[in-house]
Structure formats: structure tokens, C-alpha cells
Design a protein around this motif. Sequence first.
Motif, mmCIF file in Angstrom:
data_model
loop_
_atom_site.group_PDB
_atom_site.id
_atom_site.type_symbol
_atom_site.label_atom_id
_atom_site.label_comp_id
_atom_site.label_asym_id
_atom_site.label_seq_id
_atom_site.Cartn_x
_atom_site.Cartn_y
_atom_site.Cartn_z
ATOM 1 N N THR A 221 24.228 22.798 23.170
ATOM 2 C CA THR A 221 24.482 23.841 22.178
ATOM 3 C C THR A 221 23.460 24.956 22.364
ATOM 4 N N GLY A 222 23.756 26.087 21.773
ATOM 5 C CA GLY A 222 22.839 27.211 21.853
ATOM 6 C C GLY A 222 23.403 28.409 21.113
ATOM 7 N N THR A 223 22.758 29.532 21.269
ATOM 8 C CA THR A 223 23.211 30.779 20.652
ATOM 9 C C THR A 223 23.025 31.916 21.648
ATOM 10 N N LEU A 224 24.102 32.608 21.931
ATOM 11 C CA LEU A 224 23.973 33.834 22.710
ATOM 12 C C LEU A 224 23.350 34.889 21.803
ATOM 13 N N PRO A 225 22.276 35.530 22.213
ATOM 14 C CA PRO A 225 21.614 36.512 21.339
ATOM 15 C C PRO A 225 22.426 37.802 21.234
ATOM 16 N N ARG A 226 21.986 38.680 20.367
ATOM 17 C CA ARG A 226 22.584 40.015 20.331
ATOM 18 C C ARG A 226 22.444 40.618 21.725
ATOM 19 N N ARG A 227 23.507 41.189 22.213
ATOM 20 C CA ARG A 227 23.540 41.513 23.633
ATOM 21 C C ARG A 227 24.555 42.611 23.932
ATOM 22 N N LEU A 228 24.504 43.073 25.152
ATOM 23 C CA LEU A 228 25.561 43.912 25.714
ATOM 24 C C LEU A 228 26.337 43.057 26.699
ATOM 25 N N GLU A 229 27.635 43.011 26.544
ATOM 26 C CA GLU A 229 28.492 42.305 27.493
ATOM 27 C C GLU A 229 28.985 43.320 28.520
ATOM 28 N N ILE A 230 28.536 43.146 29.755
ATOM 29 C CA ILE A 230 28.832 44.097 30.826
ATOM 30 C C ILE A 230 29.969 43.538 31.676
ATOM 31 N N THR A 231 31.020 44.325 31.822
ATOM 32 C CA THR A 231 32.154 43.926 32.663
ATOM 33 C C THR A 231 32.505 45.076 33.603
ATOM 34 N N PHE A 232 33.281 44.729 34.615
ATOM 35 C CA PHE A 232 33.719 45.722 35.602
ATOM 36 C C PHE A 232 35.225 45.575 35.794
ATOM 37 N N PRO A 233 36.016 46.099 34.839
ATOM 38 C CA PRO A 233 37.471 45.932 34.917
ATOM 39 C C PRO A 233 38.045 46.620 36.150
ATOM 40 N N VAL A 234 38.999 45.944 36.779
ATOM 41 C CA VAL A 234 39.645 46.488 37.976
ATOM 42 C C VAL A 234 41.136 46.212 37.892
ATOM 43 N N ASP A 235 41.888 46.992 38.631
ATOM 44 C CA ASP A 235 43.331 46.793 38.731
ATOM 45 C C ASP A 235 43.674 46.249 40.108
ATOM 46 N N GLY A 236 44.818 45.622 40.192
ATOM 47 C CA GLY A 236 45.320 45.184 41.488
ATOM 48 C C GLY A 236 44.662 43.954 42.059
ATOM 49 N N LEU A 237 44.084 43.087 41.190
ATOM 50 C CA LEU A 237 43.431 41.882 41.705
ATOM 51 C C LEU A 237 44.417 40.954 42.396
ATOM 52 N N ASP A 238 45.681 40.966 41.941
ATOM 53 C CA ASP A 238 46.689 40.086 42.536
ATOM 54 C C ASP A 238 46.987 40.467 43.980
ATOM 55 N N GLU A 239 46.671 41.696 44.354
ATOM 56 C CA GLU A 239 46.966 42.164 45.707
ATOM 57 C C GLU A 239 45.801 41.951 46.662
ATOM 58 N N ARG A 240 44.701 41.416 46.184
ATOM 59 C CA ARG A 240 43.522 41.241 47.025
ATOM 60 C C ARG A 240 43.653 39.988 47.890
ATOM 61 N N THR A 241 43.030 40.039 49.047
ATOM 62 C CA THR A 241 42.967 38.874 49.918
ATOM 63 C C THR A 241 41.864 37.941 49.407
ATOM 64 N N PRO A 242 41.860 36.673 49.840
ATOM 65 C CA PRO A 242 40.757 35.782 49.438
ATOM 66 C C PRO A 242 39.389 36.340 49.790
ATOM 67 N N VAL A 243 39.271 37.008 50.921
ATOM 68 C CA VAL A 243 37.989 37.610 51.302
ATOM 69 C C VAL A 243 37.602 38.702 50.310
ATOM 70 N N GLN A 244 38.558 39.544 49.934
ATOM 71 C CA GLN A 244 38.273 40.618 48.987
ATOM 72 C C GLN A 244 37.927 40.067 47.609
ATOM 73 N N GLU A 245 38.580 38.980 47.205
ATOM 74 C CA GLU A 245 38.276 38.369 45.916
ATOM 75 C C GLU A 245 36.847 37.821 45.897
ATOM 76 N N ALA A 246 36.474 37.120 46.975
ATOM 77 C CA ALA A 246 35.116 36.576 47.051
ATOM 78 C C ALA A 246 34.088 37.703 47.090
ATOM 79 N N ALA A 247 34.382 38.747 47.840
ATOM 80 C CA ALA A 247 33.454 39.876 47.923
ATOM 81 C C ALA A 247 33.323 40.569 46.570
ATOM 82 N N HIS A 248 34.420 40.623 45.828
ATOM 83 C CA HIS A 248 34.386 41.293 44.525
ATOM 84 C C HIS A 248 33.420 40.601 43.572
ATOM 85 N N ASP A 249 33.344 39.269 43.634
ATOM 86 C CA ASP A 249 32.394 38.542 42.782
ATOM 87 C C ASP A 249 30.957 38.990 43.072
#
Length: 298
Positions: A221-249
Motif C-alpha cells: 500500500t502507499g499514497t501517490l503524492p500531489r503530483r503532475l502526471e506527464i503523458t505524451f499522447p500520440v496517434d496511430g499507435l496501431d500502425e507502428r511496427t514492434p520496433v517503433q513501439e519499443a522505441a516509443h517507450d
Amino acid sequence: MHTHLSAGEFTALTGLSAKALRLYAERGVLSPDTVDPHTNYRSYSPAQLRQGVTVDLLRRAGVPVTELTRWADYPFADRRQELALRRAMEDFSLDVAEEISRSDLARLTVQSTPADPLPWAGVSYGFPVPGEAQERIEVFGAQALVLPAVDAAFEEAMTDLGLAPATHRWTAVPEATGPAAAQQAAMVIARPCSTDLSAAGRRHVAERVQQHSGVAVAVVTGTLPRRLEITFPVDGLDERTPVQEAAHDYQQLLAFAHHCTREGLTMIGKSARQVVAGSSLSTPAAPPTTVFDAQPNA
């Protein structure tokens, strides 16, 4: 005609060094035919030349010393398959590295969302990481079945305790250090939980998960502190190759580190959370979102 070969002659004919001959004798791989009790000079039979040459070539092929005792009936087909898998994994890593080296991180759009403190509960479990390529593929492939099973049993146990289904949940890799970290992987499955779990409740969760999934877990158990949740939304993930998906991470990780440096933010944790909307990892309401947490500026 010689009936025996000196160690020097055997070395010259087989390619095995004197050091290798001593090692193989100690390991029971290739022992001298005779050893002079007075001088300790080692002699080899001409009949051992085939073994010596084969052992030398197997070592040149990277076969471990522990497997050289099988030289006469060595499983060459299995070894070739293992090498092919290893080569495929190496090629994949090279392709991902090339993709990252040529990527433009500025193309990733940063989305920063303030978030309030969030109490959570979860289960953590570990699994070994084998050294052989084939075994690693099998172990990590099995996690595609293990993870949803543990998650389902965890949610059932929380329901037993009177908690409402979670609106979202996440997986994360806990921080690990020390030599054991290289041979052991770990996973945490967590969900929001504003109720303190009693000792009896923790035991129920652990027992229920092991009973239904066969996996021994620790309740955390724990508590996530007050924070900023940082994301990088992208389109077209379904069209990526496995290499591109791994690189995106990796690209998201690099972009997050750059963003923290530019904005003067402090990372919370060393890895991202994979957040899934809904009460199940196996039937998410939307694709997982990679979320990085950072402490906001004062």
C-alpha cells in the motif's frame, strides 16, 4: 609410431592451449590418458584428438564449459536454434537503438495534468529472469497470462472486502538494486484504495490471489503524492511496427527526463506507470497510458 602425444603435441594438433587442457582436466571434460607419477607430465592418446578438436571448436562457437562433456552427442540443432533466437533479439535491439538515435523528441507533445494525493493498494510478485534466450522468451511470454490472472484475483479479493470496483488501475516495475536485480524481475499491480487494509484483509488478498492464480504475492500500500502526471499522447499507435513501439517507450522516457530538466521538476520514481481505465487489465476501456509522475514546483 608414437603411442602417446605430449601435452605440447596435443596442443599443437588440437588448438587447445595448455591452460585450457588443465582447466578441462579439472572439470572432467578432457583428461590426459596418462600422467607420469614422478614428473606429472601429461600424455594424450591419438584417439583423443577427435575429442580435443571438437571441444576446441565448440568453445570457439561459444558453448559453455559445463556443456563440453557432451561433445560426442552434442545437440547441435538445439544450439543453432538458441543462437538464431539470440541473434534475432540482438537484431531487434539494434533496430530499436537505430530508431531512437534518429528520433526527434521535440515531436512528442507533452501533456501535464495536476493530480491530488491518491492512496492505493496493490500486490507485488517476482519471477526469475533466465540467462538463455529461449527461456527468457518463454518466461516473459508467460507473463501475458500470469498478469491478468493475478489482477483478476486481486480485484475479486478487494470486492470480498467490500470495496467498489476500481475506476482505473496500473502496473509498475518496482525499483530494485543489488546483484539479485539482474536475475529477478518484479511487477506491481495497483488500484486506488482509500480504505486501510487490516492485517486480516491483507492475508485474505494474498491467499485469494495465490489460490486463484498460483502466484505468491505481497500486499503493498502507499499514497501517490500531489503530483503532475506527464503523458505524451500520440496517434496511430496501431500502425507502428514492434520496433517503433519499443522505441516509443524509450522516447517517452527520454522526453520526460528532458521535460523535468527544462521545467525544474523532480521525478517521482524511476519508471512510468501503465495506467488502464476500468476494473480489469484484461478488458480495458481504452489502451494503456504511460504516465510519468513528477513533483510540481512549489
